[in-house]
Design an enzyme around this catalytic site. Structure first.
Site, PDB file in Angstrom:
ATOM      1  N   ASN A   1       3.847  17.111  30.468  1.00  0.00           N
ATOM      2  CA  ASN A   1       3.956  18.371  31.206  1.00  0.00           C
ATOM      3  C   ASN A   1       4.740  18.125  32.496  1.00  0.00           C
ATOM      4  OD1 ASN A   1       3.296  20.401  33.192  1.00  0.00           O
ATOM      5  ND2 ASN A   1       1.664  21.104  31.843  1.00  0.00           N
TER       6      ASN A   1
ATOM      7  N   LYS B   1       2.988  19.101  35.849  1.00  0.00           N
ATOM      8  CA  LYS B   1       1.954  18.138  36.241  1.00  0.00           C
ATOM      9  C   LYS B   1       2.574  16.852  36.762  1.00  0.00           C
ATOM     10  CE  LYS B   1      -1.981  18.886  33.129  1.00  0.00           C
ATOM     11  NZ  LYS B   1      -2.856  18.203  32.176  1.00  0.00           N
TER      12      LYS B   1
ATOM     13  N   ASP C   1      -7.466  15.917  32.486  1.00  0.00           N
ATOM     14  CA  ASP C   1      -7.637  17.138  31.709  1.00  0.00           C
ATOM     15  C   ASP C   1      -8.137  18.170  32.694  1.00  0.00           C
ATOM     16  OD1 ASP C   1      -7.345  18.518  29.254  1.00  0.00           O
ATOM     17  OD2 ASP C   1      -9.518  18.629  29.084  1.00  0.00           O
TER      18      ASP C   1
ATOM     19  N   TYR D   1      -2.016  29.024  34.420  1.00  0.00           N
ATOM     20  CA  TYR D   1      -2.655  30.239  34.935  1.00  0.00           C
ATOM     21  C   TYR D   1      -2.324  30.514  36.398  1.00  0.00           C
ATOM     22  CZ  TYR D   1      -5.363  29.855  30.620  1.00  0.00           C
ATOM     23  OH  TYR D   1      -5.729  29.761  29.292  1.00  0.00           O
TER      24      TYR D   1
ATOM     25  N   LYS E   1       0.724  24.034  47.365  1.00  0.00           N
ATOM     26  CA  LYS E   1      -0.184  23.859  46.223  1.00  0.00           C
ATOM     27  C   LYS E   1      -0.842  22.482  46.264  1.00  0.00           C
ATOM     28  CE  LYS E   1      -0.336  23.899  41.168  1.00  0.00           C
ATOM     29  NZ  LYS E   1       0.402  24.109  39.911  1.00  0.00           N
TER      30      LYS E   1
END
Length: 196
Positions: free
Chosen positions: A9, A12, A69, A152, A173
């Protein structure tokens, strides 16, 4: 010291590399290695899935691995999507598919739609597992806003903010996110573990 990050990802990977960039650890992702190993996430918790990922990649490369996770837990949906966050709207679904499904499921409930992001991060070196957890509390809104982030982020407004995570910069973030909290804690533990 090189550590493999068990993730393809790119969002990430960018976040985690920025957390580790001024440390003695060099993060190498599966994306960097040109490898897209399919990992069967059969765990019932974020912790179990993170350990499955770490051990799978360690067994393949025999190098120290970090993995995580994470997912969204929505109070009014009895904790869903939870460990199924990435594929909540079905196999091969998009981030947008997942967001639309959550928004639609919350239509019958009164606002606010309290939720939290949870991330479990682990390190595995063939002998020891080091684990940390991060959380970010907030609420789900009715429409998607913002083009930053992934998952999300466009429908999640953190407590104390009026912007969604997708409207924040990566720097903003990384100061508050569940993943940032988990990986900052993990970095601190790794520095103690390796005495650096």
């Amino acid at each position: 010291m090189k550590i493999i990050f068990a993730s393809q990802n790119t969002g990430k990977v960018r976040e985690v590399k920025s957390i580790f960039e001024n440390s003695n650890f060099e993060i190498i992702s599966l994306y960097d290695l040109g490898n897209n190993i399919e990992i069967d996430e059969t765990g019932s918790t974020f912790s179990e899935n993170a350990v499955i990922k770490a051990k799978t990649i360690y067994d393949y490369y025999k190098e120290p691995v970090i993995a995580d996770d994470s997912g969204l837990i929505v109070e009014q949906l009895d904790g869903r999507p939870g460990v199924y966050s990435a594929r909540y709207a079905g196999e091969k679904c998009t981030f947008e598919d997942n967001n639309i499904k959550v928004i639609n499921e919350l239509k019958e409930f009164p606002e606010p739609h309290k939720a939290k992001f949870v991330c479990t991060a682990v390190f595995y070196d063939g002998k020891n597992i080091i684990e940390t957890v991060g959380e970010l509390k907030g609420k789900i809104i009715k429409e998607q806003r913002g083009n930053n982030g992934f998952g999300y982020d466009p429908i999640f407004v953190p407590d104390g903010y009026d912007k969604t995570i997708a409207e924040l910069s990566l720097e903003e973030k990384n100061k508050i996110s569940h993943r940032a909290e988990a990986f900052n804690k993990l970095l601190a533990k790794l520095k103690r573990y390796f005495k650096i």
